[in-house]
Write a protein that holds these residues in place. Structure first.
Motif, PDB file in Angstrom:
ATOM      1  N   ARG A 445      -7.674   7.639  -4.507  1.00 34.63           N
ATOM      2  CA  ARG A 445      -8.416   8.217  -3.375  1.00 34.63           C
ATOM      3  C   ARG A 445      -8.863   7.111  -2.429  1.00 34.63           C
ATOM      4  O   ARG A 445      -8.831   7.251  -1.220  1.00 34.63           O
ATOM      5  CB  ARG A 445      -9.631   8.998  -3.868  1.00 34.63           C
ATOM      6  N   ALA A 446      -9.315   5.998  -3.013  1.00 33.13           N
ATOM      7  CA  ALA A 446      -9.766   4.876  -2.180  1.00 33.13           C
ATOM      8  C   ALA A 446      -8.583   4.033  -1.714  1.00 33.13           C
ATOM      9  O   ALA A 446      -8.636   3.401  -0.667  1.00 33.13           O
ATOM     10  CB  ALA A 446     -10.739   4.006  -2.968  1.00 33.13           C
ATOM     11  N   ASN A 447      -7.525   4.037  -2.491  1.00 38.74           N
ATOM     12  CA  ASN A 447      -6.416   3.133  -2.196  1.00 38.74           C
ATOM     13  C   ASN A 447      -5.068   3.841  -2.426  1.00 38.74           C
ATOM     14  O   ASN A 447      -4.427   3.655  -3.461  1.00 38.74           O
ATOM     15  CB  ASN A 447      -6.563   1.891  -3.111  1.00 38.74           C
ATOM     16  N   PRO A 448      -4.642   4.635  -1.430  1.00 43.61           N
ATOM     17  CA  PRO A 448      -3.403   5.398  -1.624  1.00 43.61           C
ATOM     18  C   PRO A 448      -2.177   4.501  -1.840  1.00 43.61           C
ATOM     19  O   PRO A 448      -1.203   4.925  -2.461  1.00 43.61           O
ATOM     20  CB  PRO A 448      -3.260   6.204  -0.327  1.00 43.61           C
ATOM     21  N   ALA A 449      -2.256   3.254  -1.373  1.00 42.11           N
ATOM     22  CA  ALA A 449      -1.110   2.341  -1.515  1.00 42.11           C
ATOM     23  C   ALA A 449      -0.791   2.080  -2.994  1.00 42.11           C
ATOM     24  O   ALA A 449       0.324   1.682  -3.346  1.00 42.11           O
ATOM     25  CB  ALA A 449      -1.410   1.027  -0.816  1.00 42.11           C
TER      26      ALA A 449
END
Ligand code: FMN
Length: 782
Positions: A445-449
């Protein structure tokens, strides 16, 4: 097949007469009360098979179970020996019903024309190996690579379905269906009703390895009968067009070429057994692995932080808590196992889960150690000619499942629950695995990468030796103008791995490809620090230059090991230590140990000048006049021929230093008892492969029943791996000893620097990375 009563006379009584019970073995002798009580359908066996037979592993490793009518084998070496000899120990009963079923249930099965027969797993030689060879190709690492994207895509899609729910039953929601779908793809079978196939598979397990109650037997028989008919229908349809990918289609095509080898009966039986074998084992193994890792939060955290640990973690989970706890064999002649007489016709239950916890083979066997160097020695996949063909597909799937779950749900934890298992001897995994997490904390959620990153899957056996750990450089200090001392500590202050004098670590010098060995020269009693000393070799290959020029205190470093090929024998009467230059490093810890033990010793240390010799002051303080310094510029060269003039029984010589010095020592010790001289090499050029100077040779692999050709331009190690045979390896130069294989026949051309003179002359082991055949053929125990 019943155990013949006539076989009683030949066999000595195998049991403890002091612990009598009413039960009788086929020898007519009473069996011990614990053997009499053994019942693998009890929940205690299902919950923890190695614990359930701990008593046997420790005290009565081979015993007769009257309840089962089988001899039970529990130790590692015994089980490996049984697997190795598939003529004496026939696999023919592997798929026989372990519990004879009622007439009525048999009639139900017959009404479906049920005729499960020989596949591969229960086929004797010579039919078995001929068939295995014809059908092997789709299992080679090369062929398996094509399945990786499909496995990954499936695993991701299933995690997508529940990632926002905050809880899941991983077994019901992922771990059955994904392996089943992969299995169907692998076999080339169109996707069928997954729930139905799952029920059929469980019925097949209960029918073959379980103890169904009479009323249950009928239900099971109908399910198995239906499964048999479905397998026939799928096969008939496939025969109409056997082109395209899939192992069963490959089998149908091979039938045209080898009709006597790939028979109709085989194909029908294999269709059914294959669907089960290819997915139930993997589903259970992954459920067991996840349960185990989540019960060991440190291990779980470590694989979340460093996915390169996953391949060995998979192997350690297969060892510690595998999905196939026991298998079966039939003794075809009177034979001994572990010193116990086993009459011809005896049935054996070999408990691999117990072998995998055998303290004789695995240090701290009950401990889960995801960096264990010999995890992949486990017997969960069996061993030898019948070793699981799908092992590398299973390993690949398990790695991908763990990788997806650790990356996307590192905060997952086990719910409060009690675990249930399908009661049977051989297929084991929790029926449900309830986990929970806070979806708000999902890292993607915070870091889709995060979803884009993928760790490479390792197809084949991982080398435990190749497991790295991150350490922090605590201090760097010059010892001479060319040598510096590095002290390494754990980033979180935890203890460093234990080590013994003579051990070294591998240091990744900037990249994984530039890995160099450095001997540990600190104090093994200090659990917090590893100390190495590195000589700067400006004209070298770049490793020592990187350490000297790029590394700073506070930097993180990846290391592997410790490993030890230069073990100190503490029973020596007297020891002469001989070190040249930087070769002092492994000797430091050994000499300290000799002093602690009160062994009579002398330490000879040579160098160009005192200024170039590291650790002189410390050594002199500790060893006083036992230290003899030979500084070249003082004209004090070490005169080996004088020092070693008269061989002394019970004296060991440990030496490390430049190649020329070690060669000279070998010459001077020619008249000493064998193995008095023990050497550690820091460098070697003996193992370099020059195809123009080599000849091709054949290797017959006795345990696997295949022959492999090693071309002039290839190492034995690469040829073995190409044939899907697992061999560990590390340095690749004949320095480290990790790729040792046993040789049964044929003359070896040794190129390593690890084996001693007598070990070479014994001609029964070799280093696969560099050594070759002197003649045209070798026979290996693989
Ligand atoms: N080199 C050292 O400077 N110190 C050591 O303690 C040391 N221990 C070694 C232990 C073993 C088992 C082996 C095989 C080699 C050892 N070496 C040691 C040699 C280094 O691994 C390496 O070859 C050397 O630093 C030169 O590397 P470079 O050519 O990449 O610079």
């Amino acid at each position: 097949m019943n155990i013949p009563a006539s076989s009683t006379a030949a066999s000595a009584c195998p049991v403890d007469h002091r612990a009598l019970s009413e039960a009788r073995s086929p020898t007519g002798c009473p069996v011990s009360h614990r053997a009499a009580a053994f019942d693998p359908f009890e929940d205690a066996y299902q919950q923890d098979p190695p614990e359930y037979v701990r008593w046997a592993r420790e005290e009565e490793p081979v015993f007769f179970s009257p309840k089962l009518g089988y001899w039970v084998v529990t130790r590692y070496d015994d089980i490996k020996a049984v697997f190795r000899d598939n003529l004496t120990f026939s696999p023919s009963i592997a798929l026989e019903k372990i519990t004879p079923t009622s007439e009525e249930a048999n009639a139900v099965l017959a009404s479906y024309n049920y005729a499960m027969n020989r596949t591969l797993v229960n086929e004797d030689e010579p039919a078995h190996m001929a068939r295995r060879r014809v059908l092997m190709e789709p299992f080679t690492p090369e062929a398996l690579k094509h399945h990786e994207p499909m496995v990954r895509e499936l695993a991701r899609a299933y995690v997508d379905r529940f990632i926002d729910d905050g809880k899941a039953d991983l077994v019901d929601q992922m771990l059955w269906e994904v392996p089943l779908t992969v299995a169907l793809h692998f076999l080339g079978v169109p996707e069928e009703d997954m729930d139905m196939l799952r029920q059929y598979s469980i019925a097949h397990t209960v029918n073959t390895w379980g103890r169904p109650r009479p009323e249950e037997q009928l239900k099971v028989a109908h399910a198995v009968g239906n499964f048999w008919q479905l397998a026939g229908k799928i096969l008939d349809k496939m025969r109409q067009d056997p082109s395209g990918p899939g192992w069963m289609k490959y089998g149908i095509r091979k039938q045209a070429e080898y009709p006597e080898v790939v028979t109709d009966s085989y194909l029908h039986s294999m269709m059914m057994a294959g669907i089960v074998a290819a997915h139930e084992t993997t589903a259970n193994a992954t459920a067991n692995a996840l349960k185990l890792l989540l019960q060991h939060p440190t291990a779980w955290r470590e694989i979340c932080e460093d996915p390169s640990l996953i391949p060995n973690a998979v192997e350690e989970c297969l060892r510690h808590n595998g999905s196939v706890p026991a298998w079966r064999r039939l003794a075809t002649k009177d034979v001994q196992i572990g010193g116990i007489d086993i009459p011809a016709g005896s049935k054996l239950l070999i408990v691999m889960a117990s072998a995998n916890h055998d303290q004789r083979h695995f240090d701290d066997a009950d401990m889960l150690d995801i960096r264990r160097a010999n995890s992949s020695d486990h017997l969960t996949f069996g061993y030898g000619a019948h070793q699981c063909m799908g092992k590398n597909l299973a390993r690949m799937e398990m790695q991908i499942f763990l990788e997806e779950l650790t990356r996307r749900l590192p905060h997952m934890r086990l719910c409060e629950q009690s675990f249930t298992y399908v009661p049977n001897t051989s297929f084991r995994g929790p029926e449900h695995l309830l986990v929970e997490w806070d979806p708000a904390q999902n890292p993607e959620r915070a870091n889709p990468a995060l979803l884009e990153s993928v760790s490479p899957v390792r197809i084949g056996e991982p080398s435990g030796h190749a497991i790295s750990r991150t350490v922090v450089v605590d201090s760097i200090e010059p010892l001479t103008s060319e040598i510096m001392r590095l002290r390494l500590v754990a980033p979180d202050g935890r203890p460093m791995p234990r080590w013994l004098p003579g051990s070294h670590i591998d240091v990744e010098c900037g990249t994984p490809e530039l890995s160099r060995q450095y001997s540990l020269c600190g104090d093994p009693a200090d659990p917090a620090t590893l100390e190495i000393a590195v000589l700067h070799e400006p004209e070298g290959r770049g490793g020592s230059r990187w350490i000297h020029q790029a590394l700073k205190p506070g930097d993180r470093l990846k290391i592997r090991g410790p490993r030890n090929h230069f073990r100190f024998d503490e029973t020596a009467k007297k020891v002469i230590f001989i070190a040249g230059g930087i070769g002092i490093t492994p000797i430091i810890a050994m000499a300290r140990r000799a002093r602690e033990l009160g062994i009579d010793y002398a330490l000879h240390y040579s160098g160009r000048s005192r200024a170039t010799m590291a650790y002189l002051d410390e050594l002199s303080k500790l060893h006083g006049d036992r230290l003899h310094v030979h500084a070249g510029d003082e004209g004090r060269r070490n005169d080996f021929s004088a020092l070693l003039r008269s061989p002394e029984a019970g004296t060991h010589i440990y030496a490390c230093g430049p190649l020329r010095m070690l060669e000279a020592l070998e010459q001077c010790c020619a008249s000493w008892p064998e193995d008095a001289l023990r050497i550690e090499h820091f460098e070697s050029s003996r193992g370099t492969l020059d195809p123009a100077k080599e000849h091709a040779f054949e290797v017959e692999l006795k345990d696997s029943g295949i022959t492999v050709t090693v071309p002039a331009g290839q190492t034995l190690l690469d040829a073995l791996r190409g044939a899907n045979i697992d061999v560990q390896s590390d340095c690749g130069e004949g320095l480290c000893g990790s790729c040792e294989v046993r040789v049964l026949a044929g003359k070896i051309d040794h190129r390593d620097v690890v084996l001693t003179r007598s070990e070479r002359e014994a001609n029964n082991k070799m280093m696969a990375c560099c050594s070759r055949a002197a003649g045209s053929k070798l026979t290996l125990e693989l």
